[in-house]
Design an enzyme around this catalytic site. Structure first.
Site, PDB file in Angstrom:
ATOM      1  N   GLU A 283      -7.177  -5.755   3.749  1.00 35.67           N
ATOM      2  CA  GLU A 283      -7.231  -6.963   2.915  1.00 35.67           C
ATOM      3  C   GLU A 283      -8.444  -6.962   2.007  1.00 35.67           C
ATOM      4  O   GLU A 283      -9.195  -7.933   1.919  1.00 35.67           O
ATOM      5  CB  GLU A 283      -7.246  -8.218   3.795  1.00 35.67           C
ATOM      6  CG  GLU A 283      -5.900  -8.469   4.440  1.00 35.67           C
ATOM      7  CD  GLU A 283      -5.975  -9.572   5.485  1.00 35.67           C
ATOM      8  OE1 GLU A 283      -6.620 -10.582   5.166  1.00 35.67           O
ATOM      9  OE2 GLU A 283      -5.402  -9.418   6.563  1.00 35.67           O
TER      10      GLU A 283
ATOM     11  N   THR B 222       0.818  -1.219   0.000  1.00 34.61           N
ATOM     12  CA  THR B 222       0.000   0.000   0.000  1.00 34.61           C
ATOM     13  C   THR B 222       0.852   1.269   0.000  1.00 34.61           C
ATOM     14  O   THR B 222       1.882   1.333   0.655  1.00 34.61           O
ATOM     15  CB  THR B 222      -0.899  -0.009   1.236  1.00 34.61           C
ATOM     16  OG1 THR B 222      -1.673  -1.198   1.216  1.00 34.61           O
ATOM     17  CG2 THR B 222      -1.825   1.194   1.283  1.00 34.61           C
TER      18      THR B 222
ATOM     19  N   GLY C 130       2.747  -2.829   8.168  1.00 34.55           N
ATOM     20  CA  GLY C 130       2.936  -3.390   9.504  1.00 34.55           C
ATOM     21  C   GLY C 130       4.379  -3.780   9.753  1.00 34.55           C
ATOM     22  O   GLY C 130       5.010  -4.392   8.886  1.00 34.55           O
TER      23      GLY C 130
END
Lengths: 698, 698
Positions: B449, B148, B187
């Site tokens: 997701e 992303t 993350g």
């Protein structure tokens, strides 16, 4: 691969926002004044906001990084400065309240202002007023309102704290006889308040329990702020998801704490020096706070009024759902993603049906609820005037209406904030979007001040009582109270329900009538259930919603009629929003409309399709004005405090700027590296080396 | 006032819990093993939990008091210890994964385990594997997965980061050409990861853009953890409402960063030394992470598999909605409030219809989703076997099904957690209830997701394609893929829909059939909309839901058939839950059932009433076993970490105990007193004195 235009995605955001703003056909100022109830109100807010934004202490950009204790301390500093500014500028009560609300902070002093002070004013005896009112009003003491206990909330009759009168010393003795009698959830009690209004069962010298009454109790020393002897007090800890972190909700236990007889809030009920109880002269007239006169569940006028005020606060033009809608509409205007549009750019997210179908109804509810808040205030004033002349006839209906509206507005508001957040996709989950905070602070409204599911029952009880009266009457019912006007449809002289066709959805009167018929038929069916018959488990929730929506729909019909006061283009666009409200209200009522037979499946296709297409058409009609309409709410960037809701549309720059403030980014290497990350990596590297060696040996 | 029994509200909680537990008619162990898929799985979890609870570092009772930075550091310490325990106990991958999930913590290492490592394994060239696999597997390096960007999420084709091949040095040059190309939301990137798998547009020496490919890039030094030259990296700041606070989602920008040619993940696509592109031999077979082979929106098998795995994780017997249901059912069993019951005690909150109507369907979904998760794993294994032999025929249907299930399970799970929280009234808003945390951590599943609203479109596209095939076929369709079995009803040889009567709701087969008919008719109506016709704005959401619910209903029918493996009383009670699932599924589908004409208003009362009463009757049948059923999920008090969900029912004692840990209660007088509260009070006292003086002069 299709050739792609070379655009700077970041620059495009500002261009998109400019384009959206420039296609506004309404007059933003006119609509803004309409929402605020006049230029004067707006000017006052602007004047106060100008003062507030100059205070470095009130800056909001760093609060997301603070732990809870620091948030509490920051809030205390803000309160101190706010009360200082009040003196410096000689603010009136209204100006102070407005300034306080403009801060968008959770402040413990609010409990003093909206719960403690009104109780004092409404229930304090002349002696208490003489000795303490100036201190209360000037915040020489800080008060809180202690009702809820660990074991009991809504059911005030079961509160366990006692206040026993001791004639020998002319004192009351407050006591917490059990763990579950501990006062709990009391705002401002944890670390701030010096005094409290305590709900406790009044026990007379003969042992008779007179049920809950209010007592004025000092909690902390005015010398050093230490808790007074016999009082155990503290903070009840963090709230869900960090909600209301700056607020010190507290607990308190009383170990035989004595207070003078005159500390009873005795304007309406008193204990004599000898220890006899003097009945209040006008039980229903006693009000203030969340008061109950007797140990029963009959809510007083005070509770009704408090609820009305709370409701009107939730309906102001800067309330949380509205801020959320503004942010989401601005962000989805400049966010582009997915399919290509006519210019070969990715489509603006707001132009996808699944996005505008979610966001525009929120906008429509925002407009409706603001007007509803105004109606509530007007109706309350009317009721208070009648109460002053001891006419309580409006009380029961007003109470039921406010219960219904409280449930409706808060339940919907919570859903709307989260819907807005989710419409923004991934970035909506960033704290810098600001919607997480709006959500979590609005959330307790569903369970505080009357659990929504308990209130539903009260709405239904009032409706069935009136319904039975209407059904048993052979003539038209002379005068139904306004909130129950829909029941007129059940009188023998009423017309038949309208036939639903495609054109129904373009006629305001028909849609209102359908929603009123829905409530009337559902309440009638329920009222006529034989005593032996069973009702389903969710019936109160469905009925309360239908009843409230019928009332609101009728009000929206009025709002549309009153739009003639606005210039024609403004009236047209706001009218679209009001009609969109009515249609989405009908859409969410489809199960009911179909099951009571107001809409029927005739075999010719889906009978709900006309309504759904009408919703879409109205959305498309409103769409060109959404930026103008959200501008009309009058949020400054300072006030919204959202990287995704910035007025100029430059959301990516705003996000980038905010991220640089993150305290974890101060260290190039995290303090977790040396003690924790490095050992893990080194163990792993050693193990890998070991494996390598083994392999090379093979 | 009615005479009241003298009860100790606190003692009563334990008595109520004992009574509720003792009336359990199921065998808790048998049902627990059913939920866990066998005693062995349960034993493994017990064995690992025993190890874990002994670690003081893993204690959860103080984490609510930590600020974000401290939560991150605590998580790093936990990861370090967890990886140490893995070596100490010689855990297998499965044991390590189970132990990690039992911690109920948000850990940055999870991204290494579930995103980075699979990419490496699935896409790494033999050379990369040779050099790095041991380090990856042993956590000698910590990886993350950079897809992303600030400007683009779902639409991978539009990612802006470039990786340009430089034949002169046999290197790729990674570059972030714009603000919006900044990698975002990654993350473990913020402060932890040393390496990453970076999605970037592959640019060949001739300037040709080959779309997104994956590259292995070192981000931080293994010497001192400092970011490598040309890489700007940091944390993107707090998430909404303090969600996932311990996780360091990060950003990264690349300023002409060079990596060797061999660092391309090139198992399926390669750039030669000279700079020519070698096509992947089996495009659809490439998988791992959230991979895309070409710059298109066609999801690969890898994505499908990842989604399936994610889904099955969300369906485990210790998932968040389940924990929430357990807490709420336990608390409302011991919480008494309001009306009096037969014993003269206030009623247990769970016995109110509006409470059990909210909580029991959540329990039923919990059971259904656990079984569904198992189905998903089985179907995935089947697909992977076929993929191994290059048969991709199951892929599109499986992808559509998983999209639909992901939307359904996550949307419903979020609602269920909050419904459970709200059913607990005021105390549900305390952090110590634990549901705020469960909610906020589960929340991003709706937008991460694959945004749920985007996925809905993919479900509908697959269904309409198949529907057209069925409608244009004159004979019965030979073999419909399982997820689309409901479309068989549209074939010319199909029977008519069942007539709905009161007994319909007691027949599993009929309810399943109704839900299948609903989907079939809705998809048919949609497919037959003329090209000139308009569809409403919410159509994808309604269709996707109907399609998914038809599939799940059919599965539940199977689950009920398979209950014969259980002892009869267990089968009876679990069967009630499954039927409750089917009925509430039908109840939530009422608008559709009525609008496609499967249920009709005949003039004889409300046609939905039979269904609603059947729901209530089933709830009452399940009610005596709810404590047993929640016990069967196997949560220990340590694992639930909720004061309101304690197994012995002593909720008030548990709340009291937790509150004493609140750091703000350490100081008798808050540090905010001297600088902020005292000045405010003193100014107020001075002002009040002034007024007194004025009055006394008058």
């Amino acid at each position: 691969m299709a050739p792609r235009p070379r655009v700077d995605v970041n620059q495009q955001t500002a261009a998109d926002m400019n384009a959206a703003r420039s296609q506004t056909s309404i007059n933003v100022q006119t609509v803004r004044n309409y929402l605020y109830g006049g230029q004067k109100v707006w000017d006052l807010r602007q004047r106060l906001e100008k003062i507030i934004v100059q205070e470095p202490l009130f800056d909001k950009q760093h609060r997301d990084f603070l732990g809870r204790t620091d948030q509490y301390i920051r809030a205390a500093a803000i309160i101190n400065r706010l009360t200082e500014l009040r003196r410096v500028h000689g603010w009136s009560q209204e100006e102070y309240n407005t300034a306080s609300s403009l801060l968008s902070e959770v402040l413990s002093i609010t409990l003093h202002d909206v719960a403690f002070q009104p109780v004092f004013l409404g229930q304090g005896s002349p002696a208490l007023m003489e000795n303490y009112w100036d201190l209360v009003h000037e915040k020489g003491i800080q008060g809180c309102y202690l009702q809820t206990e660990l074991g009991h909330g809504t059911n005030v009759a079961r509160l366990e704290t006692t206040s026993t009168y001791i004639p020998e010393t002319q004192e009351f003795e407050l006591n917490s006889p059990s763990l579950t009698s501990t006062k709990w959830w009391i705002g401002a009690l944890g670390k701030s308040a010096t005094h409290g209004a305590v709900q406790a069962k009044l026990i007379l010298p003969d042992g008779k329990d007179m049920g809950p009454h209010l007592f004025f109790v000092q909690l902390r020393s005015l010398e050093d702020h230490k808790p007074l002897r016999g009082i155990t007090v503290g903070d009840i800890g963090p709230k869900a998801s960090g909600g209301m972190a700056a607020q010190d909700q507290g607990f308190a236990r009383f170990d035989h704490v004595r207070i003078p007889r005159t500390n009873m809030f005795s304007k309406f009920a008193e204990v004599t020096i000898e220890g006899s109880y003097i009945q209040p002269p006008h039980a229903k007239l006693s009000y203030g706070g969340m008061m109950y006169i007797r140990a029963t569940m009959i809510p007083s006028a005070g509770w009704t009024i408090a609820k009305g005020r709370a409701l009107s606060i939730q309906c102001n033009p800067k309330c949380n759902p509205l801020a959320a809608a503004t942010v989401a509409i601005r962000y989805t205007t400049v966010r582009r993603q997915g399919e290509l549009d006519a210019q070969g750019l990715e489509r603006q997210v707001l132009t996808y049906p699944s996005t505008y179908y979610r966001l525009l109804p929120i906008l429509s509810r925002a407009f409706v609820f603001i007007e509803l808040g105004r109606y509530t205030i007007k109706a309350l004033t009317q009721m208070q005037e009648r109460l002053a002349s001891r006419d309580t006839s409006l009380l029961p209906e007003m109470h039921a209406l406010l219960c219904g509206l409280k449930v409706f507005v808060t339940t919907q508001g919570i859903i709307d904030i989260e819907t807005a957040r989710r419409s923004m996709g991934g970035h909506g989950y960033s704290a810098f979007a600001g919607l997480g905070r709006l959500y979590i602070e609005y959330l307790p409204s569903a369970t505080f001040e009357g659990d929504n599911f308990v209130l539903d029952g009260q709405v239904v009880r009032a409706a069935t009582k009136l319904c039975k009266a209407v059904l048993s009457s052979t003539s038209a019912v002379a005068e139904l109270p306004l909130p129950s006007a829909y029941l007129r449809l059940l009188s023998t002289t009423s017309e038949a329900p309208p036939q639903v066709t495609a054109s129904t959805w373009h006629d305001v009167h028909s849609v209102v009538l359908l929603l009123e018929w829905r409530a009337a038929l559902m309440v009638k069916n329920f009222t006529q259930t034989p005593a032996s018959g069973d009702v389903d488990a969710n019936v109160n929730q469905r009925l309360a919603r239908a009843i409230t929506e019928a009332f609101v729909a009728a009000q929206v019909g009025e709002m549309i009629n009153n739009l003639t006061n606005l210039p024609s283009e403004d009236a047209r666009v706001v009218g679209c929003l009001y009609r969109l409200y009515l249609l989405t209200s009908a859409e969410s009522a489809l199960v009911d409309l179909l099951s009571v037979g107001l809409i029927r499946h005739t075999g010719a296709g889906d009978p709900t399709q006309d309504l759904r297409l009408a919703v879409k058409a109205l959305c498309l009609e409103v769409l060109p004005n959404v930026i103008g309409l959200t501008d009309a709410f009058g949020f400054s960037d300072w006030s919204l405090d959202s990287a995704l809701g910035v007025s100029d549309g430059r959301v990516y720059e705003a996000l980038w700027k905010r991220v640089q403030m993150e305290p974890m980014n101060k260290d190039e290497v995290t303090p977790a590296y040396a003690p924790y990350i490095r050992p893990m990596l080194q163990r792993g590297q050693a193990a890998a080396q070991q494996k390598m060696k083994l392999k090379s040996r093979l």
